[in-house]
Design a protein around this motif. Sequence first.
Motif, short mmCIF file in Angstrom:
data_model
loop_
_atom_site.label_atom_id
_atom_site.label_comp_id
_atom_site.label_asym_id
_atom_site.label_seq_id
_atom_site.Cartn_x
_atom_site.Cartn_y
_atom_site.Cartn_z
N ASP A 1 -29.48 104.21 -31.00
CA ASP A 1 -30.75 104.89 -31.23
C ASP A 1 -31.74 103.91 -31.85
N PRO A 2 -32.47 103.17 -31.03
CA PRO A 2 -33.42 102.17 -31.54
C PRO A 2 -34.51 102.78 -32.42
N GLN A 3 -34.69 104.08 -32.40
CA GLN A 3 -35.73 104.73 -33.19
C GLN A 3 -35.19 105.25 -34.52
N LEU A 4 -33.92 104.98 -34.80
CA LEU A 4 -33.30 105.51 -36.03
C LEU A 4 -33.65 104.62 -37.22
N ALA A 5 -34.56 105.08 -38.04
CA ALA A 5 -35.02 104.30 -39.18
C ALA A 5 -33.90 104.01 -40.16
N ALA B 1 -41.52 100.92 -40.29
CA ALA B 1 -42.30 101.21 -39.07
C ALA B 1 -41.81 102.47 -38.37
N LEU B 2 -40.50 102.75 -38.52
CA LEU B 2 -39.91 103.92 -37.88
C LEU B 2 -39.85 105.14 -38.79
N ALA B 3 -40.32 104.99 -40.03
CA ALA B 3 -40.13 106.03 -41.04
C ALA B 3 -40.83 107.34 -40.72
N ALA B 4 -41.88 107.28 -39.90
CA ALA B 4 -42.61 108.52 -39.59
C ALA B 4 -41.70 109.55 -38.94
N HIS C 1 -36.77 112.91 -47.30
CA HIS C 1 -35.68 112.37 -48.11
C HIS C 1 -35.30 110.96 -47.65
N GLU C 2 -35.19 110.75 -46.35
CA GLU C 2 -34.85 109.43 -45.81
C GLU C 2 -35.96 108.42 -46.07
N ARG C 3 -37.21 108.90 -45.95
CA ARG C 3 -38.33 107.98 -46.23
C ARG C 3 -38.28 107.49 -47.67
N ALA C 4 -37.84 108.35 -48.57
CA ALA C 4 -37.73 107.94 -49.97
C ALA C 4 -36.72 106.80 -50.13
N TYR C 5 -35.60 106.87 -49.40
CA TYR C 5 -34.60 105.79 -49.41
C TYR C 5 -35.22 104.49 -48.89
N ILE C 6 -35.94 104.59 -47.77
CA ILE C 6 -36.52 103.39 -47.15
C ILE C 6 -37.56 102.76 -48.05
N GLU C 7 -38.42 103.59 -48.64
CA GLU C 7 -39.47 103.07 -49.53
C GLU C 7 -38.85 102.41 -50.75
N ALA C 8 -37.81 102.99 -51.28
CA ALA C 8 -37.15 102.39 -52.45
C ALA C 8 -36.57 101.02 -52.09
N LEU C 9 -35.91 100.94 -50.92
CA LEU C 9 -35.27 99.67 -50.54
C LEU C 9 -36.32 98.61 -50.22
N SER C 10 -37.51 99.03 -49.78
CA SER C 10 -38.55 98.04 -49.46
C SER C 10 -38.98 97.26 -50.69
#
Length: 757
Positions: free
Chosen positions: A11-15, A50-53, A58-67
């Motif tokens: 799944d290339p769109q899986l953030a 880029a894929l976070a939208a 909840h997942e976006r929070a994980y991604i933003e923290a790791l950034s």
Amino acid sequence: MRSFRRAAELDPQLAMAQWGIALALGSNYNLQADAPQLREASAAVQKALALAAKASEHERAYIEALSKRYSNDPQADVQKLAVDYKSAMRELVRRYPDDLDAATLYAESMMNLRPWKLWTADGKPAEGTEEIVATLEGVLKRDPKHTGANHYYIHAIEASPHPERGLASAARLEKLAPAAGHLVHMPSHIYIRTGDYESAAQSNADAIVADRAYIEKSGAQGVYPMMYYNHNIHFLAAAHAMNGRYSDAIKTARELEANVKPHLKAMPMLEMFMPYTTVALVRLRQRDEMLKATEPERELKNTTAFWRYGRGMAFAGTNQSDRAEAEMKMLQAKTAAVPPDAPLGNSTARGVLQVAEHLLAGQIALARGDQKMALERLRQGVAAEDAVSYNEPPDWDLPVREWLGGALLSGGDAAEAEKVFRAELAKHPRNGRALFGLMESLKRQGKNSSAQMVQREFDKAWEKADTKLSVEELYGTKDKTKLSTNRHAPPLRFADARLKTGVRLHYAEQGDPAGHPVILLHGYTDSWFSFSRVLPLLGANYHVYALDLRGHGDSDRPASGYQFHDFAADVVAFMDAKGLKHATIVGHSMGSFIAQQIALAAPERVERLVLIGSATTVRNNVVLELQQAVETLGDPVPAKFAREFQASTIYQPLPDDFMDRVVAESLKLPARVWRATMTGMLAADGKTKLGNIKTPTLILWGDQETVFPRAEQDLLAAQLPQAILQVYPKTGHALHWERPEQFVHDLEEFITRAEPQ
């Protein structure tokens, strides 16, 4: 990593797949990420953003923290980024308090700020450690089987003063992921810290099987098969060594060496595993095998330094002190060639090798009979070992306290040895060698009940060991002090000799009839038994006689004849009866004055003279006060008086059964012999004649002596032309009772020494 990459392919769109790749590429508790990894991680987290939208809030929070953890700037402050990530994870946990995965990753983000330094050397938590522990305990309270929380909790608690808090996590984790070698291995970090060396070994044996299967199936290369897999083997060797299974320890250490040796140039940090064969050989006292080991390649500075250390220990252990000293100098040169910041495990290589230098120097001093220097260097070694950073197995895996405790025992300081072995057991619970040393220390202090309890602990700890321990092993030297508990002491023979002086003397005899003759003369109211702690330690090559002097023990008690010249005449007559042309004469207290008299009256019969607790004259205030008490004695002599008299002469505690027998021997003498012998001793004054004794003489004196002061020892040494004075620290009047091993070492060395010039 493989799972996240496969998810991204599917799944290339899986953030969150990109998030997982970035997370796995970052630094962890064991390894810092290198620049290429950080670049790739940064790119992955940017893809995730880029894929976070399409991701959930909840997942976006994980991604933003790791950034917050990564930057495109190669000059970015990595530590600041790590702190920013930790802060972001804290906010994530605040927003989602029921997300146990988030809490676990928050704990990991805090751990990675100071990997392997969560606790100070003295057991205090570093900044943030208490929050890490509390966070993980909170997760485990809600989900005891949370794999990540159990894993991190073991790391968070293992270096603490109470690693047993991690036992529940260890028991759970070993069943949660049986195909994940590292997780199967992790319980051993708790088991080895709590003294369960068998379980530690089993965890790593199982981890090795799991990792082999994974490596064969996946074809994995790089850090995991080289570091993590070999870490299991290293740990297994260490656990075997602590469990007393030395053949397994050496076999495993050699397997470890063979595994990493071909890859050292490609991955230099693997050298941390190379010295463990030397460590195992030193621990096992396999000196011949150590000396057969070939020199490592020159560029392996740490390994070569350990090899030099091992050779030095082998030479020191066989009393080849000059050769050991030569290895010591080469060890120091190798250590100096190691860069100051070069790592060895979690420590600096120089810090680790400093322990080796102190321990080897201590063993060299012990081999040379320099007890004071040996103890000084070994104590420095203990301090250096304690300063080595925490790691499991330890970066320095030869507990110096084992050698220090042994050296203290060899010098007769059982009370101090007990403290050292207890300290070692606090650091390494159920260490069989330390339990053995503690047991011996207690026995020598007469603490028989405690010794029996420790004996049970030792038997359990050592029940699967493939080697037997001996007191000699604790000392780290071979044969020189004749201390092995497995050594077969020459059998004692008892007999009587009717002498031309008209008395019958009872005596004990042992050793080779063709060996060097040694005659032992006891002190006031004693008997041959005064030397009972010494006789089993003397070499079978000596022909030893321990006499019951007239009036004493089981010898005749004539009505008169209790002056020094009477006792001396008996000894010369005994030598005549036994056909001894000459002998080394050893005398304790009263026996030392009799020995002086023999050297004056028959100098040709005395090859060497050893004076224990002696002086230039018997007469002093202590003895005169004793005479006053003796004059009041009647029959039977009160046991309380005899016990108080004997106890007044010792400083170090002695076994109860030994002291009971000493008192019993004194009570064999009727009051008239107590009085007559005291009167005869005080009638003598040999001060003006001592200069006539030309015999090589060894004067032995304990610095806690209560009968004859130090000034008398200096005067005695000054008046005897060929005398050597040796002082025993923390020792009383009967030093051969308190320090029998050291006494035997000094006696045998003196007998074999060349004639003084």
